[in-house]
Design an enzyme around this catalytic site. Structure first.
Site, short mmCIF file in Angstrom:
data_model
loop_
_atom_site.label_atom_id
_atom_site.label_comp_id
_atom_site.label_asym_id
_atom_site.label_seq_id
_atom_site.Cartn_x
_atom_site.Cartn_y
_atom_site.Cartn_z
N LYS A 279 -46.57 -2.30 -80.44
CA LYS A 279 -45.79 -1.12 -80.86
C LYS A 279 -44.85 -0.71 -79.74
CE LYS A 279 -46.35 3.85 -81.88
NZ LYS A 279 -47.28 4.95 -82.25
N ASP A 284 -41.59 8.97 -78.70
CA ASP A 284 -42.08 9.46 -79.99
C ASP A 284 -42.03 10.99 -80.01
OD1 ASP A 284 -43.23 9.91 -82.42
OD2 ASP A 284 -45.25 9.21 -81.85
N LYS A 291 -43.42 16.82 -83.09
CA LYS A 291 -44.64 17.14 -82.32
C LYS A 291 -44.44 18.46 -81.59
CE LYS A 291 -46.08 12.41 -81.08
NZ LYS A 291 -47.36 12.39 -81.78
N ASP A 302 -45.41 5.57 -75.56
CA ASP A 302 -45.65 5.03 -76.90
C ASP A 302 -45.11 3.61 -77.11
OD1 ASP A 302 -47.11 5.73 -79.14
OD2 ASP A 302 -45.36 6.48 -80.24
N ASP A 361 -44.22 11.39 -88.11
CA ASP A 361 -44.90 11.13 -86.85
C ASP A 361 -45.89 9.97 -86.96
OD1 ASP A 361 -45.52 11.48 -84.20
OD2 ASP A 361 -46.80 13.23 -84.50
N GLU A 363 -45.26 6.91 -87.33
CA GLU A 363 -44.16 5.94 -87.31
C GLU A 363 -44.58 4.56 -86.81
OE1 GLU A 363 -44.84 7.86 -84.86
OE2 GLU A 363 -44.76 6.44 -83.20
N ARG A 365 -47.13 2.64 -87.45
CA ARG A 365 -47.55 1.71 -88.51
C ARG A 365 -46.35 1.19 -89.31
NH1 ARG A 365 -51.35 6.40 -90.82
NH2 ARG A 365 -51.24 6.87 -88.60
N1 BES Z 1 -48.00 7.86 -80.85
C1 BES Z 1 -48.82 8.68 -81.67
C2 BES Z 1 -50.31 8.51 -81.39
C3 BES Z 1 -50.79 9.02 -80.05
C4 BES Z 1 -51.26 10.30 -79.92
C5 BES Z 1 -50.80 8.18 -78.95
C6 BES Z 1 -51.71 10.74 -78.70
C7 BES Z 1 -51.27 8.63 -77.72
C8 BES Z 1 -51.73 9.91 -77.59
C9 BES Z 1 -48.61 8.33 -83.14
O1 BES Z 1 -47.32 7.90 -83.46
C10 BES Z 1 -48.84 9.56 -83.92
O2 BES Z 1 -48.13 10.50 -83.73
N2 BES Z 1 -49.86 9.52 -84.79
C11 BES Z 1 -50.21 10.64 -85.58
C12 BES Z 1 -50.42 10.16 -87.00
C13 BES Z 1 -50.67 11.26 -87.98
C14 BES Z 1 -49.40 12.03 -88.22
C15 BES Z 1 -51.15 10.65 -89.26
C16 BES Z 1 -51.49 11.23 -85.04
O3 BES Z 1 -52.41 10.46 -84.71
O4 BES Z 1 -51.59 12.45 -84.91
ZN ZN Z 2 -46.24 7.01 -81.96
MN MN Z 3 -45.99 9.47 -83.87
#
Ligand code: BES
Ligand code: ZN
Ligand code: MN
Length: 517
Positions: A279, A284, A291, A302, A361, A363, A365
């Site tokens: 990834k 992000d 966020k 990220d 967010d 993104e 996947r």
């Molecule tokens: N990059 C984040 C995941 C992340 C969070 C990595 C904290 C490292 C530390 C990912 O893109 C994300 O924002 N995921 C969301 C998905 C949700 C909206 C379904 C999450 O896990 O909150």
């Molecule tokens: Zn992310």
């Molecule tokens: Mn994200």
């Protein structure tokens, strides 16, 4: 970076000499005080090394004295002994008890040595036993090189005043074939440091274009490698709908890097092929599903997955990886610009599947979906993807252990074993068929989020699974382990590049042909 070398005797002019010490099991009669055992005996290493050390000490430190100093040889600890006149100083390095002594304890001991030796620069020596406990000699040597090199890793490209230097050279003093293991450990540590540098670089400077260029430079002249960078036009031609959907909100164009390594003399028809996917969200923000400020502060991290798989690829030749490896990294920012994708939008991924984006967010996947389709089209023997994918991974396993999901038990087991050897722990989560309905969409083939506060790491992996055709596949969610908030052991605050060493170990042990695994 710190250099490592092997020698038969302690060289002149070293700043410090480290001696590994095993903690004995606590004895009730001694009031629970742990006995200390010196793995280094006069007959155990080149005599000159031990003599050199003994000559320095004002007296032989007995157990009572050591305990008085609060030293019990716990793993990762060190104690400076009294020397007649220093330098060098002599440091005892705790390996913990014999039971459970593993490679990780050697990494921590080497890191403790270079950290305790401080900022004066120069050379330190580590006196090692002939038959080191905790692993084969070549593995212990590699672990020592990794611990020492990563223990001195710093990212100071952005500091206006130079931070004081660190130890520049480690000499491992002992009998036996230490050099090859040190060479391998140094290659793995250098790959980790390269990935850490990329990840620690601010997102304002490390855009998708810059990241692709840095990788191209790194691979130029590395034997057996090729690299291809797709720009936004090629990405559109190739119908990478997920990568395009995420990139819409950014002023920076996306890139896709595809690099490969072929071992010397490999015959394509019979040789094995592993594809690594990473990834690569260079920043992000969350997109329109923005966020909060707090959650965004570390989001330059990220693109860890991309940095990791590309660094691994660059190190394959040095580590004599016996299989063909391809690394695929979709690179983009996730930003809330005026043309950004909107919650409720639907896009078509490369394989024709449609995805409703309910939260921009989620993104990672989306870009991985396309990259996994590309990987599957190569019909490799295995696909492994690495991603800072879900906050839920941190809730489930914390910052010390990555989540491992996939469709192939043997592949997952070999990754877990590699992680254990590398000191990068991974733990499996299930991928249950009946949870697929979590990502059922009202309008499209699937939606990009699961149920609120339920199995978030699994929901993300279930989406990824739909883009992997019948190829053995494993997914590493490293959201927690990707970053450290403290300097400890051989990790420093910031990017860890967790996964580089586990993947290199996994690839180095991958059967060139024959039995599956
Ligand atoms: N990059 C984040 C995941 C992340 C969070 C990595 C904290 C490292 C530390 C990912 O893109 C994300 O924002 N995921 C969301 C998905 C949700 C909206 C379904 C999450 O896990 O909150
Ligand atoms: Zn992310
Ligand atoms: Mn994200």
């Amino acid at each position: 970076m710190l250099e490592v070398a092997a020698a038969a005797t302690v060289p002149d002019g070293v700043a410090a000499i480290g001696i590994p010490v095993i903690a004995g099991v606590a004895d009730e009669d001694e009031g629970g005080r742990a006995a200390l055992e010196w793995p280094v005996r006069p007959d155990g290493v080149a005599g000159a090394a031990t003599d050199a050390v003994r000559a320095l000490l004002t007296d032989t430190p007995d157990e009572a004295w050591l305990h008085g100093q609060g030293f019990s040889a716990a793993k990762g600890t060190s104690l400076a002994l009294r020397v007649a006149s220093g330098p060098p100083s002599v440091l005892l390095l705790g390996l913990g008890p014999q039971a459970g002594l593993d490679l990780e304890r050697w990494r921590l001991a080497a890191a403790a040595l270079v950290r305790a030796a401080g900022e004066g620069g120069g050379t330190v020596a580590l006196v090692v036993p002939d038959d080191p406990p905790g692993g084969a000699l070549v593995e212990v040597a590699a672990a020592i090189a990794e611990g020492a090199m990563l223990g001195t890793y710093r990212f100071d490209a952005y500091r206006s005043t130079r931070t004081p230097g660190h130890v520049e050279r480690l000499v491992v003093v002992g009998r036996g074939e230490w050099a090859e293991g040190l060479r391998r450990g140094a290659a793995a540590a250098a790959a980790t440091a390269f990935a850490r540098d990329l990840i620690n670089t601010p997102a304002g400077d490390l855009t998708p274009r810059v990241l692709a260029e840095r990788v191209r430079e790194r691979l130029s002249g590395v034997d057996g490698t090729t690299v291809e960078v797709w720009d936004e036009h090629r990405i559109a031609e190739e119908r990478l709908g997920g990568l395009l959907a995420v990139a819409r909100g950014s002023a920076e164009p996306p890139r896709l890097v595809r690099a490969s390594y072929t071992p010397p003399g490999q015959v394509t028809e019979t040789g094995r092929h592993v594809v690594l996917v990473g990834k690569g969200i260079t920043f992000d923000s969350g997109g329109l599903s923005l966020k909060p400020a707090e959650g965004m502060m570390t989001m330059k991290t990220d693109m860890s997955g991309a940095a990791i798989v590309l660094s691994v690829l660059a190190a394959c030749a040095d580590l004599r990886v016996p299989v063909k490896v391809t690394a695929i990294a979709p690179l983009t920012e996730n930003m809330p610009g005026g043309r950004a994708q909107k919650p409720g939008d639907v896009f078509t991924a490369r394989n024709g599947a449609t995805i409703e984006v309910l939260n921009t967010d989620a993104e990672g996947r989306l870009v991985l979906a396309d990259a996994l389709s590309l990987a599957s089209e190569l019909s490799p023997d295995a696909i492994v993807d690495v991603a800072t994918l879900t906050g839920a991974q941190v809730i489930a396993l914390g910052k010390g252990i990555a989540a491992l999901l996939g469709n192939d038990r043997a592949l997952m087991e070999s990754l877990q074993e590699a992680g254990d050897r590398a000191g990068e722990r991974v733990w499996p989560l299930p991928l249950p068929d009946d949870y697929r309905e979590h990502i059922d969409s009202e309008v499209a083939d699937m939606k990009n989020i699961g149920r609120a506060r339920e199995a978030g790491t699994i929901a993300a992996a279930l989406l990824l699974a739909r883009f992997v055709d019948a190829v053995p596949w494993a997914h590493l969610d490293i959201a927690g382990p990707a970053r450290s908030e403290e300097n400890s052991g051989y990790v420093s605050k910031g990017a860890t590049a967790f996964g580089v060493r586990a993947l290199l170990d996994f690839l180095a042990h991958y059967p060139a042909k024959g039995a599956a695994g």
